[in-house]
Design a protein around this motif. Structure first.
Motif, PDB file in Angstrom:
ATOM      1  N   LYS A  12     -88.388 -17.364 -11.046  1.00  0.00           N
ATOM      2  CA  LYS A  12     -87.853 -18.223 -12.099  1.00  0.00           C
ATOM      3  C   LYS A  12     -87.203 -17.354 -13.167  1.00  0.00           C
ATOM      4  CE  LYS A  12     -91.516 -21.728 -11.744  1.00  0.00           C
ATOM      5  NZ  LYS A  12     -92.638 -22.354 -12.494  1.00  0.00           N
ATOM      6  N   PRO A  13     -86.121 -17.826 -13.788  1.00  0.00           N
ATOM      7  CA  PRO A  13     -85.580 -17.109 -14.939  1.00  0.00           C
ATOM      8  C   PRO A  13     -86.645 -16.985 -16.031  1.00  0.00           C
ATOM      9  CG  PRO A  13     -84.054 -18.809 -14.213  1.00  0.00           C
ATOM     10  CD  PRO A  13     -85.332 -19.033 -13.454  1.00  0.00           C
ATOM     11  N   VAL A  14     -86.621 -15.860 -16.731  1.00  0.00           N
ATOM     12  CA  VAL A  14     -87.544 -15.626 -17.840  1.00  0.00           C
ATOM     13  C   VAL A  14     -86.716 -15.476 -19.113  1.00  0.00           C
ATOM     14  CG1 VAL A  14     -89.365 -14.175 -18.803  1.00  0.00           C
ATOM     15  CG2 VAL A  14     -89.192 -14.481 -16.318  1.00  0.00           C
ATOM     16  N   LEU A  15     -87.017 -16.310 -20.097  1.00  0.00           N
ATOM     17  CA  LEU A  15     -86.275 -16.335 -21.355  1.00  0.00           C
ATOM     18  C   LEU A  15     -87.054 -15.570 -22.419  1.00  0.00           C
ATOM     19  CD1 LEU A  15     -84.980 -18.544 -19.619  1.00  0.00           C
ATOM     20  CD2 LEU A  15     -84.934 -20.027 -21.637  1.00  0.00           C
ATOM     21  N   HIS A  16     -86.396 -14.621 -23.044  1.00  0.00           N
ATOM     22  CA  HIS A  16     -87.021 -13.808 -24.084  1.00  0.00           C
ATOM     23  C   HIS A  16     -86.407 -14.164 -25.433  1.00  0.00           C
ATOM     24  CE1 HIS A  16     -89.033 -10.908 -21.298  1.00  0.00           C
ATOM     25  NE2 HIS A  16     -88.041 -11.286 -20.498  1.00  0.00           N
ATOM     26  N   TYR A  17     -87.215 -14.773 -26.291  1.00  0.00           N
ATOM     27  CA  TYR A  17     -86.740 -15.221 -27.608  1.00  0.00           C
ATOM     28  C   TYR A  17     -87.963 -15.610 -28.426  1.00  0.00           C
ATOM     29  CZ  TYR A  17     -82.934 -17.016 -30.582  1.00  0.00           C
ATOM     30  OH  TYR A  17     -82.018 -17.211 -31.579  1.00  0.00           O
ATOM     31  N   PHE A  18     -87.751 -16.038 -29.662  1.00  0.00           N
ATOM     32  CA  PHE A  18     -88.887 -16.550 -30.427  1.00  0.00           C
ATOM     33  C   PHE A  18     -89.084 -18.029 -30.087  1.00  0.00           C
ATOM     34  CE2 PHE A  18     -85.527 -18.080 -33.123  1.00  0.00           C
ATOM     35  CZ  PHE A  18     -86.055 -19.108 -33.904  1.00  0.00           C
ATOM     36  N   ASN A  19     -90.206 -18.592 -30.511  1.00  0.00           N
ATOM     37  CA  ASN A  19     -90.546 -19.961 -30.149  1.00  0.00           C
ATOM     38  C   ASN A  19     -89.857 -20.951 -31.084  1.00  0.00           C
ATOM     39  OD1 ASN A  19     -91.687 -22.190 -28.988  1.00  0.00           O
ATOM     40  ND2 ASN A  19     -93.750 -21.847 -29.784  1.00  0.00           N
ATOM     41  N   GLY A  20     -88.551 -21.018 -30.953  1.00  0.00           N
ATOM     42  CA  GLY A  20     -87.731 -21.914 -31.759  1.00  0.00           C
ATOM     43  C   GLY A  20     -86.410 -22.136 -31.056  1.00  0.00           C
ATOM     44  N   ARG A  21     -85.563 -22.942 -31.649  1.00  0.00           N
ATOM     45  CA  ARG A  21     -84.280 -23.256 -31.021  1.00  0.00           C
ATOM     46  C   ARG A  21     -83.339 -22.047 -31.026  1.00  0.00           C
ATOM     47  NH1 ARG A  21     -82.781 -29.362 -33.220  1.00  0.00           N
ATOM     48  NH2 ARG A  21     -84.338 -30.465 -31.973  1.00  0.00           N
ATOM     49  N   GLY A  22     -82.792 -21.780 -32.191  1.00  0.00           N
ATOM     50  CA  GLY A  22     -81.880 -20.651 -32.308  1.00  0.00           C
ATOM     51  C   GLY A  22     -80.791 -20.674 -31.252  1.00  0.00           C
ATOM     52  N   ARG A  23     -80.402 -19.501 -30.802  1.00  0.00           N
ATOM     53  CA  ARG A  23     -79.322 -19.384 -29.827  1.00  0.00           C
ATOM     54  C   ARG A  23     -79.793 -19.600 -28.390  1.00  0.00           C
ATOM     55  NH1 ARG A  23     -74.909 -17.844 -32.440  1.00  0.00           N
ATOM     56  NH2 ARG A  23     -75.154 -16.763 -34.437  1.00  0.00           N
ATOM     57  N   MET A  24     -81.095 -19.716 -28.204  1.00  0.00           N
ATOM     58  CA  MET A  24     -81.610 -19.923 -26.848  1.00  0.00           C
ATOM     59  C   MET A  24     -81.611 -21.389 -26.446  1.00  0.00           C
ATOM     60  SD  MET A  24     -82.760 -18.251 -24.181  1.00  0.00           S
ATOM     61  CE  MET A  24     -83.660 -16.723 -24.496  1.00  0.00           C
ATOM     62  N   GLU A  25     -81.567 -22.307 -27.410  1.00  0.00           N
ATOM     63  CA  GLU A  25     -81.764 -23.708 -27.059  1.00  0.00           C
ATOM     64  C   GLU A  25     -80.689 -24.236 -26.122  1.00  0.00           C
ATOM     65  OE1 GLU A  25     -84.197 -27.289 -27.480  1.00  0.00           O
ATOM     66  OE2 GLU A  25     -84.440 -25.112 -27.495  1.00  0.00           O
ATOM     67  N   THR A  26     -79.458 -23.818 -26.308  1.00  0.00           N
ATOM     68  CA  THR A  26     -78.388 -24.265 -25.420  1.00  0.00           C
ATOM     69  C   THR A  26     -78.612 -23.760 -24.002  1.00  0.00           C
ATOM     70  OG1 THR A  26     -76.839 -24.307 -27.274  1.00  0.00           O
ATOM     71  CG2 THR A  26     -75.885 -24.275 -25.078  1.00  0.00           C
ATOM     72  N   ILE A  27     -79.179 -22.570 -23.877  1.00  0.00           N
ATOM     73  CA  ILE A  27     -79.517 -22.027 -22.559  1.00  0.00           C
ATOM     74  C   ILE A  27     -80.627 -22.856 -21.925  1.00  0.00           C
ATOM     75  CG2 ILE A  27     -80.430 -19.992 -21.358  1.00  0.00           C
ATOM     76  CD1 ILE A  27     -79.103 -18.314 -23.657  1.00  0.00           C
ATOM     77  N   ARG A  28     -81.628 -23.206 -22.719  1.00  0.00           N
ATOM     78  CA  ARG A  28     -82.708 -24.059 -22.200  1.00  0.00           C
ATOM     79  C   ARG A  28     -82.141 -25.388 -21.689  1.00  0.00           C
ATOM     80  NH1 ARG A  28     -85.188 -22.500 -27.436  1.00  0.00           N
ATOM     81  NH2 ARG A  28     -86.619 -20.775 -27.052  1.00  0.00           N
ATOM     82  N   TRP A  29     -81.271 -26.000 -22.481  1.00  0.00           N
ATOM     83  CA  TRP A  29     -80.670 -27.275 -22.095  1.00  0.00           C
ATOM     84  C   TRP A  29     -79.911 -27.139 -20.771  1.00  0.00           C
ATOM     85  CZ3 TRP A  29     -79.635 -32.383 -23.808  1.00  0.00           C
ATOM     86  CH2 TRP A  29     -80.346 -32.791 -24.948  1.00  0.00           C
ATOM     87  N   LEU A  30     -79.134 -26.086 -20.629  1.00  0.00           N
ATOM     88  CA  LEU A  30     -78.306 -25.950 -19.426  1.00  0.00           C
ATOM     89  C   LEU A  30     -79.162 -25.711 -18.188  1.00  0.00           C
ATOM     90  CD1 LEU A  30     -75.381 -26.015 -18.472  1.00  0.00           C
ATOM     91  CD2 LEU A  30     -75.291 -23.533 -18.780  1.00  0.00           C
ATOM     92  N   LEU A  31     -80.170 -24.861 -18.305  1.00  0.00           N
ATOM     93  CA  LEU A  31     -81.074 -24.650 -17.177  1.00  0.00           C
ATOM     94  C   LEU A  31     -81.778 -25.949 -16.807  1.00  0.00           C
ATOM     95  CD1 LEU A  31     -82.672 -21.216 -18.168  1.00  0.00           C
ATOM     96  CD2 LEU A  31     -81.315 -21.661 -16.100  1.00  0.00           C
ATOM     97  N   ALA A  32     -82.241 -26.675 -17.817  1.00  0.00           N
ATOM     98  CA  ALA A  32     -82.923 -27.943 -17.561  1.00  0.00           C
ATOM     99  C   ALA A  32     -81.991 -28.930 -16.872  1.00  0.00           C
ATOM    100  CB  ALA A  32     -83.458 -28.521 -18.866  1.00  0.00           C
ATOM    101  N   ALA A  33     -80.757 -29.041 -17.359  1.00  0.00           N
ATOM    102  CA  ALA A  33     -79.795 -29.963 -16.749  1.00  0.00           C
ATOM    103  C   ALA A  33     -79.520 -29.600 -15.299  1.00  0.00           C
ATOM    104  CB  ALA A  33     -78.496 -29.967 -17.553  1.00  0.00           C
ATOM    105  N   ALA A  34     -79.532 -28.306 -15.001  1.00  0.00           N
ATOM    106  CA  ALA A  34     -79.302 -27.841 -13.633  1.00  0.00           C
ATOM    107  C   ALA A  34     -80.537 -28.006 -12.754  1.00  0.00           C
ATOM    108  CB  ALA A  34     -78.871 -26.375 -13.653  1.00  0.00           C
ATOM    109  N   GLY A  35     -81.649 -28.422 -13.361  1.00  0.00           N
ATOM    110  CA  GLY A  35     -82.876 -28.605 -12.600  1.00  0.00           C
ATOM    111  C   GLY A  35     -83.592 -27.306 -12.290  1.00  0.00           C
ATOM    112  N   VAL A  36     -83.371 -26.292 -13.115  1.00  0.00           N
ATOM    113  CA  VAL A  36     -83.953 -24.970 -12.879  1.00  0.00           C
ATOM    114  C   VAL A  36     -85.207 -24.789 -13.742  1.00  0.00           C
ATOM    115  CG1 VAL A  36     -83.551 -22.476 -12.978  1.00  0.00           C
ATOM    116  CG2 VAL A  36     -81.672 -24.030 -12.376  1.00  0.00           C
TER     117      VAL A  36
END
Length: 230
Positions: A12-36
């Protein structure tokens, strides 16, 4: 060596960031939309960030960083482009990719204002919020409502199929309405797009309580981020 490479590709992809939205949230959304499915390793202290820097994981000494397919990718747009390309969310040809990029860059301009809003000093928040409202309602939302969706009459922004631009736009519609309730009320095509994308099974799952979607960056989140980055 070959076995290790295959194992890296299958994780699985591993995301390294703090526990907040910031610049990672768009990445989370895209992975989720792709079903990953993905894992997250949260930074909690400056030492956590220093360790990533010192072990060579961060090419430019910055997060977000995503471990995916044996790579350690940094730079948000590069990460998003890779995910979109891999999961068929980046158009069918070079012209469609150009449109997706153009629409996504426009969204990034508005997103930058929304992203920094929680971190604005209290005395500047009113002016910052007024700017977000003005830009969203009078520049960016009309561009996607009239300039794209109304002009081509299709269900999605590009090629009448879901792309990373649609996912980004819907994410931002939600975020803007958290700051400006009713901001989308006068944009029926944007509302319809939001409903359409939100009802996709992968996105619907991500929108449910308990998912890896992050809440609005409140004062506690801002404080946590400042302990790492400031």
């Amino acid at each position: 060596m070959k076995t290790q490479a295959i194992a890296a590709m299958s994780r699985k992809p591993v995301l390294h960031y703090f526990n907040g939205r910031g610049r990672m949230e768009t990445i989370r959304w895209l992975l989720a939309a792709a079903g990953v499915e993905f894992e997250e390793q949260f930074l909690k202290t400056r030492d956590d960030l220093a360790r990533l820097r010192n072990d060579g994981s961060l090419m430019f000494q910055q997060v977000p960083m995503v471990e995916i397919d044996g790579m350690k990718l940094v730079q948000t747009r590069a990460i998003l482009n890779y995910i979109a390309s891999k999961y068929n969310l980046y158009g069918k040809d070079v012209k469609e990719r150009a449109l997706i990029d153009m629409y996504s860059e426009g969204l990034a301009d508005l997103d930058e204002l929304v992203l920094y809003y929680p971190y604005i000093p209290p005395g500047e928040k009113e002016a910052s919020l007024a700017k977000i409202k003005d830009k969203a309602r009078n520049r960016y939302f009309p561009a996607y409502e009239k300039g794209v969706l109304k002009s081509h009459g299709q269900d999605y922004l590009v090629g009448n199929r879901l792309s990373r631009a649609d996912v980004y736009l819907v994410e931002l519609l939600y975020h803007v309405e958290e700051l400006d309730p009713g901001a989308v009320d006068n944009f029926p095509l944007l509302k319809a797009l939001r409903t359409r994308v939100s009802n996709l099974p992968t996105v619907k799952k991500f929108l449910q309580p308990g998912s890896q979607r992050k809440p609005f960056d409140d004062a506690k989140c801002v404080e946590a981020a400042e302990k790492i980055f400031v």
